[in-house]
Write an enzyme that holds these catalytic residues in place. Sequence first.
Site, mmCIF file in Angstrom:
data_model
loop_
_atom_site.group_PDB
_atom_site.id
_atom_site.type_symbol
_atom_site.label_atom_id
_atom_site.label_comp_id
_atom_site.label_asym_id
_atom_site.label_seq_id
_atom_site.Cartn_x
_atom_site.Cartn_y
_atom_site.Cartn_z
ATOM 1 N N LYS A 35 13.513 13.968 -26.336
ATOM 2 C CA LYS A 35 14.207 15.259 -26.445
ATOM 3 C C LYS A 35 13.979 15.844 -27.839
ATOM 4 O O LYS A 35 13.423 15.166 -28.709
ATOM 5 C CB LYS A 35 15.694 15.071 -26.148
ATOM 6 N N TYR A 254 16.183 28.033 -58.695
ATOM 7 C CA TYR A 254 17.408 28.819 -58.483
ATOM 8 C C TYR A 254 18.579 28.216 -59.238
ATOM 9 O O TYR A 254 18.798 27.003 -59.219
ATOM 10 C CB TYR A 254 17.767 28.871 -56.994
HETATM 11 C C1 LIG Z 1 21.428 9.052 -23.733
HETATM 12 C C2 LIG Z 1 20.546 8.621 -24.846
HETATM 13 N N1 LIG Z 1 19.820 7.510 -24.712
HETATM 14 C C3 LIG Z 1 18.993 7.074 -25.696
HETATM 15 C C4 LIG Z 1 18.877 7.765 -26.877
HETATM 16 C C5 LIG Z 1 17.958 7.240 -27.956
HETATM 17 O O1 LIG Z 1 18.690 6.864 -29.084
HETATM 18 P P1 LIG Z 1 17.927 6.319 -30.399
HETATM 19 O O2 LIG Z 1 17.140 7.486 -30.901
HETATM 20 O O3 LIG Z 1 19.020 5.952 -31.311
HETATM 21 O O4 LIG Z 1 17.084 5.206 -29.936
HETATM 22 C C6 LIG Z 1 19.621 8.933 -27.060
HETATM 23 C C7 LIG Z 1 19.515 9.655 -28.325
HETATM 24 O O5 LIG Z 1 20.381 10.261 -28.832
HETATM 25 C C8 LIG Z 1 20.485 9.371 -26.018
HETATM 26 O O6 LIG Z 1 21.220 10.475 -26.142
#
Ligand SMILES: Cc1ncc(COP(=O)(O)O)c(C=O)c1O
Length: 358
Positions: A35, A254
């Site tokens: 994501k 700045y």
């Molecule tokens: C539902 C879910 N699973 C897995 C992950 C992966 O987590 P990480 O990046 O800490 O491995 C996330 C990340 O936020 C998540 O929201």
Amino acid sequence: MTRPARALICLAALQHNFNRVKESAPASQVMAIIKANAYGHGLVHIARGLPQADAFGVACLDEAISLREAGLGRPIVLLEGPFGADELPLINGYCLDVVIHTAEQVEILEQAQLQRPLNVWLKVDTGMHRLGFEPAAVPGIVRRLGAIGNPGELRFLSHLACADDTADATTGQQLDVFHAVLQELSGARSLANSAGVLAWPDSHFDWVRPGIMLYGSSPLSGRTAAELDLQPVMTLESELIAVNTCPAGARVGYGGDWECPETMPVGIAAIGYGDGYPRHAPTGMPVLVNGRPAALVGRVSMDMVCLDLRSHPEAAVGDMVTLWGEGLPVDEVAEKAGTIAYELLCGISRRVGLDYIE
Ligand SMILES: Cc1ncc(COP(=O)(O)O)c(C=O)c1O
């Protein structure tokens, strides 16, 4: 000439980190979490760079559709499920799997005319109190989901709140709740994020869901990525666009926050908070100039940072500046800027070009 700010994305490091997942959780399938534009690394390239991932986790339909339109055929899970009933035809049309975490989403499924089987991941709140059904509600939700038209597979997931801290009792409690609630139910299970993959073998179950470790940042507090044998995937770079000789007492940047203690060279690199470099990076933040340590001075601007080049008397316009990545862990930069690597990586602006190297 184009603006020199760029992020090099090393696909060999990505593969190495994926191998670390498989070594740590050999019996589990892997849902790679990509994501937020694959934590800033480029959604489609990262998906293509993970040929052994069994599925991908994304946050929204747009991300999933981009992957399908790029030709990715493997399972894709919408980790927050449908945001409304209007998304279901596309979800079903693009053969996406959904997490279901609210009663409203169950109703949406009950009222939908699904054209093909829909795989559902039912989210259980085992103690994080962010998303998911409370354990007592789960059997009833399972019954309702079993009655929807065109059901696919029903699977179960939950999320760990404190797995980064191996001394925290919360993870053990969450594991107990997950076991208890699923005792009488059948279906694949998933609990582990990156911290779970590396530090909590009991959390591996059928599917693990690594995110940050794939990108080479440490998911465990007090442990460096190098100690965990993770390699940085992104190296954020730019170049010196000016080298000034400033007199003692000259105030730099700045607010004139930083004053030159002596006559000295001050370099200006083309990177700033408009690119995703943290505005709160303090004076003294390490950077590399031509691969050797230097330090940031004064306030970070939108497109530029100022560097103390006293240890680089030979530095010249066009020299390479590394902000994080190879030779300078993003975790170290994040800590010094009062944030976490997740935020820095995800915050890389789209005006920073992503260059992929094998
Ligand atoms: C539902 C879910 N699973 C897995 C992950 C992966 O987590 P990480 O990046 O800490 O491995 C996330 C990340 O936020 C998540 O929201």
